[in-house]
Design a protein around this motif. Sequence first.
Motif, PDB file in Angstrom:
ATOM      1  N   PHE A 268       0.837  -1.138  -0.202  1.00  0.00           N
ATOM      2  CA  PHE A 268      -0.204   0.044   0.069  1.00  0.00           C
ATOM      3  C   PHE A 268       1.023   1.279  -0.078  1.00  0.00           C
ATOM      4  N   ALA A 269       1.968   1.403   0.657  1.00  0.00           N
ATOM      5  CA  ALA A 269       3.018   2.536   0.897  1.00  0.00           C
ATOM      6  C   ALA A 269       3.620   2.487  -0.499  1.00  0.00           C
ATOM      7  N   ASN A 270       3.878   1.407  -1.374  1.00  0.00           N
ATOM      8  CA  ASN A 270       4.510   1.844  -2.582  1.00  0.00           C
ATOM      9  C   ASN A 270       3.478   2.219  -3.563  1.00  0.00           C
ATOM     10  N   ALA A 271       2.266   1.635  -3.549  1.00  0.00           N
ATOM     11  CA  ALA A 271       1.150   2.408  -4.178  1.00  0.00           C
ATOM     12  C   ALA A 271       0.980   4.074  -3.992  1.00  0.00           C
ATOM     13  N   ALA A 272       1.060   4.065  -2.633  1.00  0.00           N
ATOM     14  CA  ALA A 272       0.964   5.746  -2.238  1.00  0.00           C
ATOM     15  C   ALA A 272       2.198   6.428  -2.976  1.00  0.00           C
ATOM     16  N   GLU A 273       3.393   5.983  -2.853  1.00  0.00           N
ATOM     17  CA  GLU A 273       4.425   6.699  -3.506  1.00  0.00           C
ATOM     18  C   GLU A 273       4.062   7.031  -4.649  1.00  0.00           C
ATOM     19  N   GLU A 278       2.487  11.076  -8.228  1.00  0.00           N
ATOM     20  CA  GLU A 278       1.725  11.864  -9.452  1.00  0.00           C
ATOM     21  C   GLU A 278       1.073  12.961  -9.120  1.00  0.00           C
ATOM     22  N   ALA A 279       0.428  12.991  -7.950  1.00  0.00           N
ATOM     23  CA  ALA A 279      -0.457  13.950  -7.685  1.00  0.00           C
ATOM     24  C   ALA A 279       0.300  15.276  -7.451  1.00  0.00           C
ATOM     25  N   VAL A 280       1.402  15.228  -6.747  1.00  0.00           N
ATOM     26  CA  VAL A 280       2.296  16.326  -6.415  1.00  0.00           C
ATOM     27  C   VAL A 280       2.748  16.709  -7.783  1.00  0.00           C
ATOM     28  N   GLY A 281       3.141  16.001  -8.627  1.00  0.00           N
ATOM     29  CA  GLY A 281       3.729  16.291  -9.956  1.00  0.00           C
ATOM     30  C   GLY A 281       2.680  17.150 -10.732  1.00  0.00           C
ATOM     31  N   LYS A 282       1.281  16.558 -10.733  1.00  0.00           N
ATOM     32  CA  LYS A 282       0.207  17.480 -11.320  1.00  0.00           C
ATOM     33  C   LYS A 282      -0.411  18.655 -10.383  1.00  0.00           C
ATOM     34  N   SER A 283       0.179  18.732  -9.082  1.00  0.00           N
ATOM     35  CA  SER A 283      -0.371  19.688  -8.257  1.00  0.00           C
ATOM     36  C   SER A 283      -2.088  19.531  -8.260  1.00  0.00           C
ATOM     37  N   SER A 284      -2.381  18.215  -7.749  1.00  0.00           N
ATOM     38  CA  SER A 284      -3.799  17.853  -7.653  1.00  0.00           C
ATOM     39  C   SER A 284      -4.075  17.392  -6.246  1.00  0.00           C
ATOM     40  N   ARG A 285      -4.684  18.294  -5.562  1.00  0.00           N
ATOM     41  CA  ARG A 285      -4.858  18.140  -4.205  1.00  0.00           C
ATOM     42  C   ARG A 285      -6.075  17.043  -4.126  1.00  0.00           C
ATOM     43  N   GLN A 286      -7.018  17.141  -5.075  1.00  0.00           N
ATOM     44  CA  GLN A 286      -8.029  16.113  -4.874  1.00  0.00           C
ATOM     45  C   GLN A 286      -7.702  14.732  -4.849  1.00  0.00           C
ATOM     46  N   VAL A 291      -6.126   9.366  -2.725  1.00  0.00           N
ATOM     47  CA  VAL A 291      -5.264   8.203  -2.578  1.00  0.00           C
ATOM     48  C   VAL A 291      -4.862   7.979  -1.135  1.00  0.00           C
ATOM     49  N   PHE A 292      -4.501   8.964  -0.356  1.00  0.00           N
ATOM     50  CA  PHE A 292      -4.408   8.788   1.073  1.00  0.00           C
ATOM     51  C   PHE A 292      -5.435   8.000   1.708  1.00  0.00           C
ATOM     52  N   GLN A 293      -6.656   8.540   1.387  1.00  0.00           N
ATOM     53  CA  GLN A 293      -8.018   7.658   2.275  1.00  0.00           C
ATOM     54  C   GLN A 293      -8.042   6.389   1.603  1.00  0.00           C
ATOM     55  N   VAL A 294      -7.924   6.236   0.287  1.00  0.00           N
ATOM     56  CA  VAL A 294      -8.091   4.766  -0.071  1.00  0.00           C
ATOM     57  C   VAL A 294      -6.766   3.722   0.657  1.00  0.00           C
ATOM     58  N   ALA A 295      -5.624   4.428   0.572  1.00  0.00           N
ATOM     59  CA  ALA A 295      -4.512   3.737   1.071  1.00  0.00           C
ATOM     60  C   ALA A 295      -4.437   3.605   2.835  1.00  0.00           C
ATOM     61  N   PHE A 296      -5.245   4.601   3.330  1.00  0.00           N
ATOM     62  CA  PHE A 296      -5.532   4.452   4.728  1.00  0.00           C
ATOM     63  C   PHE A 296      -6.261   3.189   5.069  1.00  0.00           C
ATOM     64  N   SER A 345       2.892  -0.956  13.358  1.00  0.00           N
ATOM     65  CA  SER A 345       3.800  -0.528  12.489  1.00  0.00           C
ATOM     66  C   SER A 345       3.265  -0.160  11.008  1.00  0.00           C
ATOM     67  N   VAL A 346       2.011  -0.452  10.807  1.00  0.00           N
ATOM     68  CA  VAL A 346       1.157  -0.287   9.654  1.00  0.00           C
ATOM     69  C   VAL A 346       1.411   1.314   9.173  1.00  0.00           C
ATOM     70  N   TRP A 347       1.086   2.182  10.246  1.00  0.00           N
ATOM     71  CA  TRP A 347       1.037   3.698   9.960  1.00  0.00           C
ATOM     72  C   TRP A 347       2.264   4.200   9.579  1.00  0.00           C
ATOM     73  N   GLY A 348       3.479   3.732  10.339  1.00  0.00           N
ATOM     74  CA  GLY A 348       4.558   4.193   9.754  1.00  0.00           C
ATOM     75  C   GLY A 348       5.103   3.844   8.491  1.00  0.00           C
ATOM     76  N   PHE A 349       4.779   2.732   7.807  1.00  0.00           N
ATOM     77  CA  PHE A 349       4.864   2.154   6.556  1.00  0.00           C
ATOM     78  C   PHE A 349       4.090   3.069   5.515  1.00  0.00           C
ATOM     79  N   LEU A 350       2.746   3.222   6.024  1.00  0.00           N
ATOM     80  CA  LEU A 350       1.913   3.993   4.960  1.00  0.00           C
ATOM     81  C   LEU A 350       2.365   5.517   4.920  1.00  0.00           C
TER      82      LEU A 350
END
Length: 423
Positions: A268-273, A278-286, A291-296, A345-350
């Motif tokens: 899940f952390a790798n997918a979040a990376e 990509e979101a930061v590269g596109k400046s997409s806050r949405q 991504v964070f909500q689903v990964a959480f 430990s999961v929250w540190g990984f995420l």
Amino acid sequence: MLTNLTVPLLGLVDTAVLGHLESPEYLGAVAVGANLFSILYWTFGFMRMGTTGLAAQAWGQRDEFAQIALLLRSVLLAIGIGLLLILFHQPLIRLGLELMNPSERVAALAEEYASIRIWSAPAVLCQYTLVGWLIGTQLPKGPMVMLIVANGLNIVLDILFVNGFGWNSRGVAMATVLAEYSAAAIGFRMVLLRMPAGQGFSRALFGHLNDYLKILRVNRYIMVRTIALLLVLAFFTAQGARQGDTILAANAVLITFLLVISNGLDGFANAAEALIGEAVGKSSRQQFRQVFQVAFRWSLWGSILFTVAFVLGGRFLISLLTGIEEVRTTAWRYLPWLWMLPLASVWGFLLDGVFIGATRTRDMQNTMLFSALVVFLPVWWLTTGWGNHGLWFSLICLMLARAITMGLLFVSHSRHDRWFSEQ
């Protein structure tokens, strides 16, 4: 997740093959040797993590030149660092064994194991770069095929060299070296298939010295963070070794399960990376929020699943890995600590995935240093009277400290909209 789970699967097979030999010394030697290489190789883990974040942001900007240039320069750095590790491996191995302080027999076997496995250094570091780039450019199937094939080969060679040829810990090392080069070869093949049509190796792609130094500067915080984490795990192994070969071997079995947990949840952390980058590269806050909500949510359910699995099947899994009665009963005694690890430990990984994708690597460094120096070491010192229980309690506290400190920073950055600002 499937890609990551092949890594601890290999450790499980190593442990199972050696855990059924006549002495716990072989298992202890590979535990010490493997821990040494975790420190040595994952010191340069930024070759994977940093590449993912930078590649994901270049992917979000649809900048093909930046993607290819990053890959080429990172691979050249990986090969150079790998060759240097081979050149200076003897003093590095001796220093590592002195710090871990295993028994004389275990130390001799571990040195033999390490002297063989060091030859995989260029292949391992190239793998880090290739996997990071493929994840960052959103081709996770590439690393999956690459590592499943290579680790499958490693498992076959493990059984052949140890059970067939009787090479013990030496056979495990040789199997690993051959498998690492196989993984790197498959990875290069995957990357070449990813190249745009007609792409050549122009002089501009290779860049200048400053371009390579920039990659190292950007990733220096990940390097410090990774060294701190690995030194904690080496300290954990060393303290277990001081309590005898049986404790060392039992901890090796349980740490193998910790690797299953961390690598599984890291999916899940790798997918979040990749998606946060990509979101930061596109400046997409949405997209960032989604991504964070689903990964959480998935991380939470994944950690609960691992907890249930080890509560219900932990004793059975330990029995599969070792037939040495004293090691098995000792591992059973400390199994309840493993039950706590997934949710701790999961929250540190995420959050690692979020911070890597956003290239907020300095925050990762600072929270790890705080967790190791201000939480782990003092807690261990205060619980030395608890023996091995104190070690495991300290490790749980480290994981919780990482989750809390990174969580506070996440909330602060989100509240002040710092994820998309210049650092």
